[in-house]
Design an enzyme around this catalytic site. Structure first.
Site, PDB file in Angstrom:
ATOM      1  NE  ARG A  33      -3.583   2.130   0.478  1.00  0.00           N
ATOM      2  CZ  ARG A  33      -3.583   3.262  -0.377  1.00  0.00           C
ATOM      3  NH1 ARG A  33      -2.552   3.643  -0.698  1.00  0.00           N
ATOM      4  NH2 ARG A  33      -4.588   4.116   0.043  1.00  0.00           N
ATOM      5  N   GLY A  38     -13.616   6.718   3.394  1.00  0.00           N
ATOM      6  CA  GLY A  38     -14.576   6.923   3.538  1.00  0.00           C
ATOM      7  C   GLY A  38     -15.452   7.970   4.510  1.00  0.00           C
ATOM      8  CG  LEU A  57     -13.350   7.781  -1.957  1.00  0.00           C
ATOM      9  CD1 LEU A  57     -13.147   9.162  -2.253  1.00  0.00           C
ATOM     10  CD2 LEU A  57     -14.902   7.106  -1.522  1.00  0.00           C
ATOM     11  CG  ASP A  58     -10.830   7.678   0.581  1.00  0.00           C
ATOM     12  OD1 ASP A  58     -11.142   8.615   0.323  1.00  0.00           O
ATOM     13  OD2 ASP A  58     -12.195   7.680   1.295  1.00  0.00           O
ATOM     14  CD  GLU A  59      -7.644   1.242  -1.718  1.00  0.00           C
ATOM     15  OE1 GLU A  59      -6.337   1.050  -1.776  1.00  0.00           O
ATOM     16  OE2 GLU A  59      -8.748   0.662  -0.416  1.00  0.00           O
TER      17      GLU A  59
END
Lengths: 286, 286, 286, 286
Positions: free
Chosen positions: C213, D203, D229-231
């Site tokens: 990540r 989120g 999203l958010d990745e």
């Protein structure tokens, strides 16, 4: 060493800064069929010196690599180290009665996290004999009670450095001041841990000083030993937050964690040839 | 104030330590129909003083709460503050030409994060006029060029403190040394930000000192102003990691963030009555 | 115990929040001739519970102190602990083959920094026998290879908890998932260290997940063991900065320091009765 | 440009890893009479890519420098950037009603700490008009209430990017999800700040999630915007310690500082060409 099994080399180079160094060095690496896996450099505005550290994978033997680099080293009048990555540095540990730094060094050495080999722990107390013995490391204690016994201790240090091919001396909360002669002799290869965030709280009882001053962070400083007490070039520092409720005794306990990890970190970087001297300051190629 | 809309009170109490204080205080709170929502205490071994800070929800009016506490305060000879939680503290800001600390204070004040009201920013330079004006805060500049103009500046400080009911004076990178007289007058209600991790690098040009010494962490210290320069009781400190590659100029820039947040934090705690003096040290009830 | 040698007591009290609790408790302390040396409280908006932790110096015997507190405890239907400050908590350590957390616990226990006594380290590997033996602590290994051997291991845990009067079970990088039955049985008295900054990277190989990540900080989380894997109430978390150059293997090594100190910290707070459960969250009275 | 006034150039180079790259690059620098003042490189085991960032002082004009590097760039099929050190990056800021991130960006830009120029702040609220105006930056607000107004907002973003030669789009707490089309269009040149320590608490309402989970550290994450999203690849993360006493509202306030400094740091590194993409991860040459 045949060309089918490449070595992993570490090279440090220091010289007066000028254009063309990187090209000359990388040319020598190409000549030695090397591939640069890690490279860091720094030009010091303070001293006009250029510092470089390389890790290189190359099938070259040491003589071949040295031969490739020799013209560059000569041309730029470089101070240089050529070594094998991960070779354990021969390290003498000096201690007194506190065990936290010694334990941390030995535990990590054994766990493969610290590339040193420690042929001797020398202390002016006997307290740590069992701890050191558990790790299979020879331990000697020589009490220091007066000038003569202190001189004897330092003579043993000097002998040990010679006999045991010592490359680094670590003062792991060794609570005696080294003589100017020994400081000079070990210049650039002795690391001390001071139990404060230098330059605050030099000298004795730094935690008591920190308590009296009411600081909100306490710390530890790993530095090269010089004849100028607590003034040697700083290698690493850490701090930890404290509050008004902490007694001086509690500060001692809290600070020990910072001392251990700060000293171990400094030793690790030194053993990996990541610590270079630039006047009164250090270059750390992390 | 009717009993159906409880006030939220903050109470600080300081006295000689002895048994029974908490019971006496909590009895007075019960009498005022109060519910303790936050409570912290500390007994100082250094000074033998007991420190307590309470937040209490109570339908009592101020006179009623004061009446309930009066016998306890008298019996234990307590220094006390009784105030409404969140009441903005009247704060005078002194500045020079650097704007980072002033901007941080004003931005957070306006955003409701900092319980102060700032009726005046007073500077020995005109640089910050627009910035301060944007936040709708009055700004005055009085140049300091010699002893007479410095005295005039300090006279204006004293007038402003009186006229504007100032409870706290914040030196937000005000680059002048306060006179001993003004230090004495503002004792315990003036906070300065020093751009180093005190007690290291007292005095001028701390970032240049830090660079020369080769420290691996730089910091900032918020402290009470006293006549003894850079020696006042410490309220808050922060540090940030730096390395050999940073010039003194870059250290200045990096350090400004620590200065801003350290000063703002100290002001916030002071405005919330969380900062109590214990000799040369501070108690911080976070 | 005569009245001339006061005990140092720690008291924790939990009940539904309501006015007057502090006054009632402090009245009982006064009755027991106690002096409050440390006091913390918290009212949870989430659960409506009131939490209090006191350290009290009192000449009272345990029956006397209990008698003084009994009416308050009954009146407010409190869950309570009354203990002697510093009494070592009887602690069972479960481990696998990694030694860093076990070494840290044992080293600090022996150094007097961690108020526990460890009558047994139980592992599903034999790797740590020498390390544990060095500290004079009994060590047993029971290999886990299938469901039956796992059940045998857990049966030995249950026996040991009973036989050895265990008050806390520490999973010091024990790499097996506890059965739901054992989780239930040890509810509120078993602490695990997870090698990530939860809730990020639950489950296996968190350092590999972290590498993939590309996170810039890695961490460790000490939490209560519950049947819901990696979801138990969090006691302590720490992080350390990493960069792109770190391999998953290096992340493992870097993270081990955070694991050790995070787990040891959590155990210390628990042993000092500073950890209280508030639903799915913990109150930590540092 | 005469040879008496050397430019300060920044060069980034990305290609498949292989031996000889450094030598080839440094040869081109020598040819352009350049002196390397800063150099960093990284070989990614994950993707087999080689990444290099140089700062070079050279009297060469841009065409001369490009000519010197062209053969190397072609030979190794490099993706390259050649730019002047410190050239302000043209940056579009998107915002909603929260001002802390916008204020931090504008204050630092004006103070010379952030090498960007901001020709427009575009918001779906009017709240920040005065703040932005104070810094002399144009401000537009376009309310978003439905799909059509959202499409209009995004169309304005696309127009602005073209008209204003935008090189970077910063989502400074812009509280709308970008459409997949806009994400794709801005790929690699849009940075978002997420108000949690990703991958924890993706989120909405991350502070409420953090409170419910009882974490002991909260954080912020600056990352590239992607359709997932958010990745998106993480650029920078910071955390700050909190305890059980903090309400979700207080967590929001505490977290804002981390959001501001994390976003500003990411923008600064990007503007200095220190951020390179390596698959789903970022290389940061600090």
């Amino acid at each position: 060493m045949t060309s089918s099994t490449p070595h992993h080399w570490v090279i440090t180079l220091v010289c007066a800064d000028q254009p063309g160094i990187v090209h000359a060095v990388s040319g020598a690496i190409v000549q030695a069929q090397g591939n640069i896996s890690e490279s860091q450099q720094f030009s010091s505005d303070d001293t006009g010196r250029f510092f470089m550290r390389l890790q290189v994978q190359s099938p070259a033997t040491r003589p071949e690599l040295e031969a490739a680099l020799a013209p560059v080293i000569e041309r730029y009048a470089m101070a240089s180290i050529i070594d094998v990555v991960g070779r354990p540095l021969r390290t003498l540990v000096l201690a007194s009665s506190a065990g936290h730094c010694v334990n941390d060094l030995l535990f990590r050495q054994r766990g493969g996290q610290l590339p040193v080999e420690i042929p001797l722990v020398l202390s002016n107390h006997g307290t740590l004999r069992d701890l050191v013995g558990f790790y299979g490391v020879p331990f000697e204690s020589l009490p220091i009670t007066d000038a003569a016994s202190k001189a004897a201790f330092e003579a043993r240090v000097i002998d040990a450095v010679d006999e045991l091919d010592i490359e680094l001396v670590v003062l792991a909360r060794y609570m005696q001041i080294l003589s100017p002669e020994l400081c000079a002799r070990l210049n650039g290869r002795a690391i001390n841990i001071h139990h404060s965030f230098l330059p605050g709280f030099k000298g004795a009882n730094p935690y008591r000083q920190a308590h009296a001053r009411g600081v909100k962070l306490i710390g530890a400083t790993a530095h090269f030993v010089t004849g100028d007490l607590d003034e040697g070039p700083i290698i690493e520092q850490n701090v930890v937050r404290v509050d008004h409720s902490r007694t001086p005794t509690e500060l001692v306990s809290i600070g020990q964690d910072e001392e251990s990890r700060t000293l171990t970190q400094a030793v690790k970087w030194f053993a990996e040839n990541r610590v270079l001297l630039d006047g009164a300051r250090t270059i750390i190629f992390k």
